[in-house]
Scaffold this motif. Structure first.
Motif, PDB file in Angstrom:
ATOM      1  N   THR A 292      41.108  55.093 113.783  1.00 39.34           N
ATOM      2  CA  THR A 292      41.375  55.944 112.610  1.00 39.34           C
ATOM      3  C   THR A 292      40.397  55.594 111.490  1.00 39.34           C
ATOM      4  OG1 THR A 292      42.996  54.361 111.723  1.00 39.34           O
ATOM      5  CG2 THR A 292      43.822  56.069 113.203  1.00 39.34           C
ATOM      6  N   ARG A 293      40.181  56.561 110.600  1.00 40.36           N
ATOM      7  CA  ARG A 293      39.341  56.343 109.427  1.00 40.36           C
ATOM      8  C   ARG A 293      39.930  57.096 108.237  1.00 40.36           C
ATOM      9  NH1 ARG A 293      36.257  60.652 107.968  1.00 40.36           N
ATOM     10  NH2 ARG A 293      36.001  62.347 109.497  1.00 40.36           N
ATOM     11  N   ARG A 294      39.551  56.696 107.037  1.00 41.47           N
ATOM     12  CA  ARG A 294      40.027  57.343 105.820  1.00 41.47           C
ATOM     13  C   ARG A 294      39.254  58.634 105.592  1.00 41.47           C
ATOM     14  NH1 ARG A 294      43.014  53.923 102.646  1.00 41.47           N
ATOM     15  NH2 ARG A 294      42.629  55.279 100.862  1.00 41.47           N
ATOM     16  N   LYS A 295      39.931  59.646 105.060  1.00 41.07           N
ATOM     17  CA  LYS A 295      39.289  60.915 104.767  1.00 41.07           C
ATOM     18  C   LYS A 295      38.307  60.767 103.623  1.00 41.07           C
ATOM     19  CE  LYS A 295      42.664  64.358 106.292  1.00 41.07           C
ATOM     20  NZ  LYS A 295      43.485  65.518 105.879  1.00 41.07           N
ATOM     21  N   SER A 296      37.187  61.452 103.749  1.00 44.36           N
ATOM     22  CA  SER A 296      36.195  61.466 102.664  1.00 44.36           C
ATOM     23  C   SER A 296      36.574  62.545 101.648  1.00 44.36           C
ATOM     24  CB  SER A 296      34.805  61.720 103.239  1.00 44.36           C
ATOM     25  OG  SER A 296      34.746  62.999 103.844  1.00 44.36           O
ATOM     26  N   ASP A 297      35.847  62.556 100.510  1.00 45.64           N
ATOM     27  CA  ASP A 297      36.117  63.579  99.492  1.00 45.64           C
ATOM     28  C   ASP A 297      35.844  64.978 100.028  1.00 45.64           C
ATOM     29  OD1 ASP A 297      36.818  61.559  97.784  1.00 45.64           O
ATOM     30  OD2 ASP A 297      34.823  61.433  96.851  1.00 45.64           O
ATOM     31  N   ALA A 298      34.782  65.123 100.836  1.00 42.47           N
ATOM     32  CA  ALA A 298      34.478  66.434 101.415  1.00 42.47           C
ATOM     33  C   ALA A 298      35.578  66.888 102.361  1.00 42.47           C
ATOM     34  CB  ALA A 298      33.139  66.385 102.139  1.00 42.47           C
ATOM     35  N   ASP A 299      36.166  65.939 103.108  1.00 43.34           N
ATOM     36  CA  ASP A 299      37.255  66.300 104.006  1.00 43.34           C
ATOM     37  C   ASP A 299      38.483  66.764 103.240  1.00 43.34           C
ATOM     38  OD1 ASP A 299      35.674  65.652 106.153  1.00 43.34           O
ATOM     39  OD2 ASP A 299      36.454  63.613 106.343  1.00 43.34           O
ATOM     40  N   ARG A 300      38.703  66.168 102.035  1.00 47.81           N
ATOM     41  CA  ARG A 300      39.888  66.563 101.275  1.00 47.81           C
ATOM     42  C   ARG A 300      39.711  67.933 100.628  1.00 47.81           C
ATOM     43  NH1 ARG A 300      39.343  61.046  99.601  1.00 47.81           N
ATOM     44  NH2 ARG A 300      40.970  59.725 100.538  1.00 47.81           N
ATOM     45  N   ARG A 301      38.471  68.313 100.334  1.00 48.52           N
ATOM     46  CA  ARG A 301      38.238  69.582  99.657  1.00 48.52           C
ATOM     47  C   ARG A 301      38.351  70.781 100.599  1.00 48.52           C
ATOM     48  NH1 ARG A 301      34.222  66.586  96.827  1.00 48.52           N
ATOM     49  NH2 ARG A 301      32.648  67.274  98.337  1.00 48.52           N
ATOM     50  N   ARG A 302      38.064  70.628 101.873  1.00 45.35           N
ATOM     51  CA  ARG A 302      38.130  71.773 102.776  1.00 45.35           C
ATOM     52  C   ARG A 302      38.547  71.311 104.158  1.00 45.35           C
ATOM     53  NH1 ARG A 302      32.049  73.514 104.686  1.00 45.35           N
ATOM     54  NH2 ARG A 302      31.439  71.493 105.568  1.00 45.35           N
ATOM     55  N   THR A 303      39.034  72.273 104.910  1.00 49.78           N
ATOM     56  CA  THR A 303      39.452  72.040 106.296  1.00 49.78           C
ATOM     57  C   THR A 303      38.698  73.009 107.193  1.00 49.78           C
ATOM     58  OG1 THR A 303      41.664  71.347 105.593  1.00 49.78           O
ATOM     59  CG2 THR A 303      41.380  71.983 107.920  1.00 49.78           C
ATOM     60  N   VAL A 304      37.996  72.473 108.165  1.00 46.11           N
ATOM     61  CA  VAL A 304      37.222  73.299 109.090  1.00 46.11           C
ATOM     62  C   VAL A 304      38.088  73.604 110.313  1.00 46.11           C
ATOM     63  CG1 VAL A 304      35.148  73.467 110.515  1.00 46.11           C
ATOM     64  CG2 VAL A 304      35.066  72.278 108.298  1.00 46.11           C
ATOM     65  N   VAL A 305      38.305  74.887 110.556  1.00 45.16           N
ATOM     66  CA  VAL A 305      39.086  75.340 111.705  1.00 45.16           C
ATOM     67  C   VAL A 305      38.113  75.827 112.776  1.00 45.16           C
ATOM     68  CG1 VAL A 305      40.853  76.921 112.514  1.00 45.16           C
ATOM     69  CG2 VAL A 305      40.992  75.988 110.187  1.00 45.16           C
ATOM     70  N   GLU A 306      38.182  75.238 113.963  1.00 46.12           N
ATOM     71  CA  GLU A 306      37.302  75.616 115.055  1.00 46.12           C
ATOM     72  C   GLU A 306      38.081  76.405 116.101  1.00 46.12           C
ATOM     73  OE1 GLU A 306      35.522  72.149 116.658  1.00 46.12           O
ATOM     74  OE2 GLU A 306      34.227  71.778 114.916  1.00 46.12           O
TER      75      GLU A 306
END
Length: 534
Positions: A292-306
């Protein structure tokens, strides 16, 4: 153990093939031999087995008689055989000598024609030189001069005729020489072939027995050999002749091949799906580490749906009582099966396929035309049936016949008894399909939402004069993420499978009719989500 062929110290007893069991990549052969025994302990030698015999698989038992089998082993012999005997070789050598004699005669004739041609050409040169000494303008003033002119012409005609004869003789000599050369080459090739030596291997089974009472005894020898295999194949017929449209006829054949060096004539054939050569030890388990890893600021701002394409696999069609998520690991469903051919068969060691019937059933079936506009612009004919009788349906090729016409070849997976299954019966050329997708995307910055609307339009045309019933299947997305919703408005013509995302519609098309059907769905999500392009 391998030995060069020589006088064998013991009598060799022939064996007869009684039964052959074909596996995926080998065969098990059962042979019997009748022997008259004398009291005591001795070795018996049996012939007829293939040189490729697996020594570890040899089993010998006594069927009848007063004796005991103490052990068995395989001994191999090598034979060096001449292709032809001495008399045949002498005859071929005589043919070669006669061909060489004819070639020499042709060469002599060619040389004689050449020498004679040179003589004729030399005489022609002399005649031309003599004629050139005659004064120009010579006139025939008296009979003497006329006689000389006739003599010159007669000499020339004789030389021309001789030259033509020489040329004809030279051509005949050349033809004779070419034919003689071909005869010599053919005779030399046949002589070389006759002088070849062949190496033939032979395997013998030696059995140590102890005879308690003299008399007749019958032995059974069982062994396995590579170079033989079998594969299942099927023939499916629907809507032809006496077979009704709602009935499916299935014939199952076993195709066998073998190049073992043995000819199996008038034998009982058994077919097994077991795999005796495969390893039976289960694999060792290994650790699968997750980090596991901590979410970055970019990860908190948006969610990429594939988006991903997922193949829906099951062991049978919808409604099967034994449906599973994945296909079984082996073609026979994981349980070895044995099929017996009713009639005795001949399987020769020539590598040619031999087909043996092992199953024949007639099943009630539903035959319909299905359309997948996203994948193909034609309608496919599909038969759905339940394997209510007979054994399981093995995985393999299926030769399809519909309405008396060969429609092609498909493959079937393993179908257990009691499970429904599907088979394609070809296409209906009278149906034409066209598909169009209209995209409508909008994003609301005030509400922080986005919406993607898709309108799928399908045109269906029936070019024949007969009415057709079609089942159309389309796809709609399925969401696995909270915050992404799929909305399919109520549409009375479509039936939606929310679990797998399939939409089906039944359409009745009259002759020469074209109809349009529409499917609408929407994808809603928050603006921070990056949606795939559907």
């Amino acid at each position: 153990m391998t030995e060069t062929a020589q006088a064998w110290p013991r009598a060799i007893h022939p064996t007869t093939v009684r039964e052959v069991t074909f596996f995926e990549d080998r065969a098990e052969v059962v042979r019997t031999a009748d022997v008259v025994l004398e009291e005591g302990e001795r070795w018996l030698v049996f012939s007829g087995v293939t040189p490729f015999i697996d020594e570890r698989s040899v089993r010998v038992r006594l069927i009848s008689g007063k004796a005991r089998v103490l052990g068995a082993r395989i001994k191999r012999r090598v034979h060096h055989e001449e292709t032809l005997g001495r008399a045949d070789l002498d005859e071929r050598e005589g043919q070669l000598r006669r061909a060489e004699h004819r070639l020499q005669e042709a060469n002599d004739a060619t040389e004689r024609a050449r020498l004679r041609g040179e003589g004729v050409r030399e005489l022609l040169d002399r005649w031309t030189s003599g004629l050139s000494t005659v004064p120009r303008g010579l006139r025939a003033s008296n009979g003497h001069e006329n006689g000389r002119k006739h003599a010159w012409r007669g000499a020339y005609d004789a030389l021309a005729q001789a030259e033509a004869e020489v040329l004809g003789a030279a051509d005949a000599a050349r033809v004779q020489r070419v034919q003689a050369e071909d005869e010599v080459a053919h005779a030399e090739a046949r002589l070389r072939e006759g002088n070849l030596r062949h190496v033939r291997q032979e395997a013998l089974v030696e059995v140590r027995v102890r005879i308690d009472e003299p008399g007749e005894a019958r032995f059974e020898i069982v062994y396995r050999t590579p170079g033989a295999l079998w594969r299942p194949e099927h023939v499916a017929r629907a809507g032809e002749g006496t077979t009704a449209e709602d009935e499916l006829e299935l014939l199952t054949w076993a195709t066998v091949w073998q190049r073992t060096g043995e000819d199996w004539n008038d034998v009982r054939v058994r077919l097994s799906t077991a795999r005796p050569a495969h390893q039976a030890t289960p694999p060792l388990l290994e650790d699968d580490r997750l980090v596991t890893r901590r979410k970055s600021d970019a990860d908190r701002r948006r969610t990429v749906v594939e988006g991903r394409e997922q193949e829906i696999l099951s062991a049978a069609v919808s409604g099967a009582k034994n449906a599973v998520e994945q296909m079984p690991g082996v073609d026979d469903g994981g349980v070895p099966l044995v099929y017996e051919v009713r009639a005795r068969a001949d399987v020769r060691s020539d590598g040619r396929p031999v087909r043996l019937e092992i199953g024949h059933v007639r099943l009630p079936a539903r035959v319909e035309r299905v359309v997948y506009p996203e994948l193909a612009r034609v309608a496919h004919i599909r038969a759905t049936a339940t394997l209510s009788e007979g054994g399981p349906l093995l995985a393999g090729p299926v030769h399809v016949h519909h309405a008396g016409t060969a429609a092609g070849r498909v493959r079937t997976r393993f179908v257990a008894q009691g499970d429904p299954f599907e088979l394609g019966l070809g296409t209906d050329d009278a149906i034409r399909v066209r598909r169009d997708v209209e995209k409508e995307d909008e994003t609301s910055s005030i509400l922080g939402t986005q919406r993607r609307k898709r309108t799928v339009t399908v045109w269906l045309s029936n070019l024949s004069r007969e009415p057709k019933r079609l089942r159309v299947t389309e796809r709609v997305p399925v969401s696995e993420i909270d915050g992404v919703d799929i909305d399919v408005p109520a549409q009375h013509t479509w039936q939606i499978d929310a679990r797998d995302g399939f939409a089906t519609c039944d359409v009745e098309l009259a002759g020469d009719e074209t109809r349009k059907i529409v499917l609408v769905y929407e994808l809603r999500a928050t603006s921070k989500m990056v949606l795939p392009d559907l």
